[in-house]
Design a protein around this motif. Structure first.
Motif, short mmCIF file in Angstrom:
data_model
loop_
_atom_site.label_atom_id
_atom_site.label_comp_id
_atom_site.label_asym_id
_atom_site.label_seq_id
_atom_site.Cartn_x
_atom_site.Cartn_y
_atom_site.Cartn_z
N PHE A 1 -9.93 5.18 -4.80
CA PHE A 1 -9.23 6.45 -4.60
C PHE A 1 -9.74 7.52 -5.58
N SER B 1 -2.52 12.65 -6.63
CA SER B 1 -2.45 11.30 -6.06
C SER B 1 -1.84 10.32 -7.05
N TYR C 1 0.80 -1.22 0.00
CA TYR C 1 0.00 0.00 0.00
C TYR C 1 0.84 1.28 0.00
N ALA C 2 0.58 2.14 -0.98
CA ALA C 2 0.97 3.55 -0.93
C ALA C 2 2.44 3.80 -0.76
N SER D 1 -3.04 9.55 -0.70
CA SER D 1 -2.08 8.42 -0.67
C SER D 1 -0.69 9.02 -0.81
N ASP E 1 -2.17 8.72 4.65
CA ASP E 1 -1.50 7.53 4.14
C ASP E 1 -1.49 6.49 5.24
N TYR F 1 -7.42 1.38 -6.66
CA TYR F 1 -7.27 2.74 -7.22
C TYR F 1 -8.63 3.32 -7.63
N PRO G 1 -2.15 6.70 -6.41
CA PRO G 1 -2.63 5.68 -5.47
C PRO G 1 -2.09 4.30 -5.82
#
Length: 466
Positions: free
Chosen positions: A357, A312, A209-210, A240, A265, A354, A314
């Motif tokens: 997001f 972003s 993640y991120a 993110s 985040d 995504y 993401p």
């Protein structure tokens, strides 16, 4: 000293600290990044405090021994100094300075002194320099680093080695009045140093993640297209944020003094690196707006704040099956208007997070808001499903400003072809631009990976053509 010379000296310091870690069995260890980033941060704030304290107080400026002179200040003199420096600096005591540690490195329990010093700085400055989570818990600026050495008998030597490397170097040249003329652009200097500092620690970690690292070329293009006129008193947000590359470029384009930055985040590592990035770029006052949380399931700013600009990059795919059901509650129904990806039978880790997001960003823009989002290029051509519903909403509302398809392998950490979609709530339906920049750039090798690098001329060509 030229900009190139100072940059090289800074890189040499970082390399020497990595060598110390390697010599004590921590090379490529999961905790190495904490030691490197925290020791560099300690050195930076130490030198910055010294430089501006001497500017503020004649007694300190003329002293042969700075830490002894600082210790000699009475309480009123010290408090006046802290007030004069403002909240951009940690409040350092004489016994928390690098010179004090250096002079006491033969202490029988030096590792404890080293740890206690950094930890006390973190605790005493927690209100300004800590990263928050929605529960109110705070991640402090420093940890007790010697604990990462398993052999107790090696801890003193390890901490002494770190201190001696730090003592050989000074950041004070950075703060000289002529710094802006020494280096064509202060931001570019710190961006290159920060990128070198974290380059081994900010990979995508197999898709976790991120933690995708956004190349500065992509970040510059996104901010240049988003911000095409002077603007003041605006809000900027990244849901993110990672280590902050996109936010830093956006804030620099707008003017750091003209915007307020917000970020979320889930990654503790990324949030720690973002804090370092903010401090290096003189944006300490933004740290209270850095929230460590699961933006999709536990958004901190949702309903509290809408934003003028959102950027972003993401994570594209991630197994979020553990909290998927929580997203189907009435609270999130309007936010995820196009739907929530299902859990695939074979590969849960391929869930297209995504898409959540993108919907979150659309929901978080204010009535005149603009956004730039990195997406897999397949999002543009998908003929059904959530992707199509999102695109239809953007076009129906007149919010889609355009799309730029980037060269393949522009991200060293992923071979996925990417594009950037630009959202502008005032765009209208007649000004959509579809641009193919996929053939630009030059392929270079970075370790085992190949990466496409854009020249500044190619960056400008994309921006001007758009």
């Amino acid at each position: 000293m030229t900009d190139i010379e100072f940059r090289q000296k800074t890189i040499t310091l970082i390399d020497s600290l990595k060598t110390v870690c390697a010599n004590y069995g921590l090379g490529n260890d999961g905790n190495e990044y904490k030691i490197i980033t925290q020791t560099v941060l300690y050195k930076f704030i130490n030198d910055k405090f010294r430089f501006y304290a001497k500017k503020s107080n004649n007694k300190l400026a003329n002293a042969e021994n700075f830490w002894e002179a600082l210790e000699s200040l009475d309480e009123n003199e010290y408090q006046f100094l802290i007030m004069d420096l403002g909240g951009a600096f940690p409040e350092l005591k004489s016994y928390q300075l690098l010179s004090y540690l250096y002079n006491n490195q033969n202490n029988d329990d030096f590792a404890k002194l080293f740890d206690d010093t950094l930890y006390s700085i973190a605790v005493e400055n927690a209100d300004i320099f800590s990263i928050k989570s929605p529960s109110g818990a705070k991640d402090l600026m420093f940890e007790k680093l010697s604990n990462y050495i398993n052999d107790d008998s090696q801890r003193n030597a390890f901490c002494k080695a770190l201190i001696n490397k730090l003592f050989e170097f000074s950041f004070e040249n950075v703060f000289e009045d002529n710094f802006d003329t020494m280096f064509e652009e202060k931001y570019d200097f710190f961006a290159s140093i920060f990128e070198y500092l974290i380059k081994d620690y900010n990979s995508d970690s197999g898709g976790k993640y991120a933690e995708y690292y956004t190349p500065h070329a992509v970040a510059r293009i996104m901010s240049a297209i988003l911000v095409n006129e002077k603007t003041k008193n605006v809000t900027c947000y990244d849901p993110s944020a990672g280590s902050g590359t996109l936010l830093m470029n956006l804030a620099h384009k707008i003017g750091e003094e003209n915007c307020t930055i917000y970020s979320e985040d889930i990654s503790q590592k990324s949030s720690t690196m973002l804090r370092l990035n903010l401090i290096l770029n003189n944006l300490t006052h933004i740290i209270p707006n850095v929230i460590k949380t699961n933006t999709i399931a536990e958004p901190y700013y949702l309903g509290k704040q809408e934003f003028d600009f959102i950027v972003s990059n993401p994570p594209f795919k991630l197994d979020f099956s553990d909290f998927r059901e929580n997203l189907e509650t009435p609270r999130f129904k309007e936010r995820f208007f196009a739907g929530i990806p299902n859990v695939p039978r074979a590969k849960k880790e391929s869930m297209a997070i995504y898409l959540l997001f993108i919907q979150h960003i659309m929901f978080s823009l204010n009535e005149k808001g603009k956004a730039a989002i990195v997406v897999p290029t397949g999002f543009i051509t998908a003929q059904s499903g959530i992707e199509k519903k999102i695109r239809e909403r953007l076009i129906e509302k007149g919010w889609l400003r355009g799309v730029v398809s980037m060269p393949s392998n522009i991200f060293a950490s992923t071979g996925t072809n990417v594009s950037v979609i630009f959202i502008d709530k005032e765009a209208g339906k007649d000004q959509i631009i579809l641009m193919d920049a996929s053939k630009l750039g030059e392929t270079v090798k970075e370790g085992k990976n190949q990466r496409t690098v854009l020249t500044r001329e190619e960056e400008n060509k994309i921006v001007q053509t758009f």
